[in-house]
Design a protein around this motif. Structure first.
Motif, short mmCIF file in Angstrom:
data_model
loop_
_atom_site.label_atom_id
_atom_site.label_comp_id
_atom_site.label_asym_id
_atom_site.label_seq_id
_atom_site.Cartn_x
_atom_site.Cartn_y
_atom_site.Cartn_z
N LEU A 106 0.83 -1.21 0.00
CA LEU A 106 0.00 0.00 0.00
C LEU A 106 0.86 1.26 0.00
CD1 LEU A 106 -2.80 -1.07 2.51
CD2 LEU A 106 -3.02 -0.78 0.03
N HIS A 107 2.00 1.21 0.69
CA HIS A 107 2.93 2.34 0.71
C HIS A 107 3.48 2.58 -0.70
CE1 HIS A 107 5.32 5.17 3.02
NE2 HIS A 107 6.43 4.76 2.43
N ILE A 108 3.82 1.52 -1.39
CA ILE A 108 4.33 1.64 -2.77
C ILE A 108 3.24 2.17 -3.70
CG2 ILE A 108 5.17 0.31 -4.75
CD1 ILE A 108 6.69 -1.44 -2.68
N ILE A 109 2.00 1.76 -3.48
CA ILE A 109 0.89 2.29 -4.28
C ILE A 109 0.76 3.80 -4.04
CG2 ILE A 109 -1.63 2.29 -4.51
CD1 ILE A 109 -1.46 -0.79 -4.07
N GLY A 110 0.93 4.24 -2.81
CA GLY A 110 0.89 5.67 -2.51
C GLY A 110 2.00 6.43 -3.22
N ILE A 111 3.20 5.86 -3.22
CA ILE A 111 4.32 6.49 -3.93
C ILE A 111 4.01 6.56 -5.42
CG2 ILE A 111 6.75 6.22 -4.60
CD1 ILE A 111 7.14 4.85 -1.82
N ALA A 112 3.45 5.48 -5.95
CA ALA A 112 3.12 5.44 -7.38
C ALA A 112 2.08 6.50 -7.73
CB ALA A 112 2.63 4.05 -7.77
N ALA A 113 1.09 6.69 -6.87
CA ALA A 113 0.06 7.69 -7.14
C ALA A 113 0.65 9.10 -7.11
CB ALA A 113 -1.07 7.57 -6.12
N LEU A 114 1.48 9.37 -6.12
CA LEU A 114 2.10 10.70 -6.01
C LEU A 114 3.04 10.97 -7.18
CD1 LEU A 114 2.71 13.32 -4.51
CD2 LEU A 114 4.33 12.04 -3.10
N LEU A 115 3.94 10.04 -7.44
CA LEU A 115 4.91 10.23 -8.51
C LEU A 115 4.22 10.17 -9.88
CD1 LEU A 115 7.88 10.78 -8.87
CD2 LEU A 115 8.27 8.33 -9.03
N GLY A 116 3.23 9.30 -10.03
CA GLY A 116 2.50 9.21 -11.30
C GLY A 116 1.73 10.48 -11.60
N GLY A 117 1.10 11.07 -10.56
CA GLY A 117 0.41 12.34 -10.74
C GLY A 117 1.37 13.43 -11.16
N PHE A 118 2.56 13.43 -10.58
CA PHE A 118 3.58 14.41 -10.96
C PHE A 118 4.02 14.18 -12.41
CE2 PHE A 118 8.08 15.36 -11.54
CZ PHE A 118 8.08 16.73 -11.30
N LEU A 119 4.32 12.95 -12.76
CA LEU A 119 4.84 12.67 -14.10
C LEU A 119 3.82 12.96 -15.20
CD1 LEU A 119 6.85 9.40 -13.40
CD2 LEU A 119 7.76 11.70 -13.79
#
Length: 117
Positions: free
Chosen positions: A11-24
């Motif tokens: 779930l922590h990795i999913i959070g990172i993916a959402a934050l970084l994906g939104g940025f990218l």
């Protein structure tokens, strides 16, 4: 306990993916000066915060040692990220410096998590 810890790591990795994906997804718009903080960035940062705190608690409860300095640095970066995203979330266009800071701090957080041993 290991299964529970692994679930929260995922779930922590999913959070990172959402934050970084939104940025990218907003990188092209950042170049044009029209970038904005998308909801995925806020939700990702909040997910990282909640799951990170839970992971520290679960690891300590499991008797594993936790590097409190590393966790403190990661938490400080995440609080700055979360503050920037939260404050700028309703703005139509976010300045490049603030938006770039979110991306740079997120990347720094990932590198700290993986390289700091």
């Amino acid at each position: 306990m290991d299964v529970l810890i692994n679930v929260f790591v995922a779930l922590h990795i999913i959070g990172i993916a959402a934050l970084l994906g939104g940025f990218l997804t907003q990188m092209k718009a950042m170049g044009a000066g029209t970038a904005r903080m998308v909801p995925a960035m806020l939700h990702g940062a909040l997910t990282m915060l909640v799951t990170g705190v839970i992971l520290v608690g679960l690891n300590q409860a499991d008797g594993e040692s936790v590097d409190n300095i590393k966790i403190g640095v990661k938490l400080a970066l995440l609080v700055v990220i979360l503050g920037l995203v939260y404050v700028k979330r309703d703005e139509e266009h976010v300045d490049k410096a603030a938006f770039g800071a979110v991306g740079a701090l997120t990347a720094a957080n990932v590198f700290i998590a993986t390289l700091w041993t």
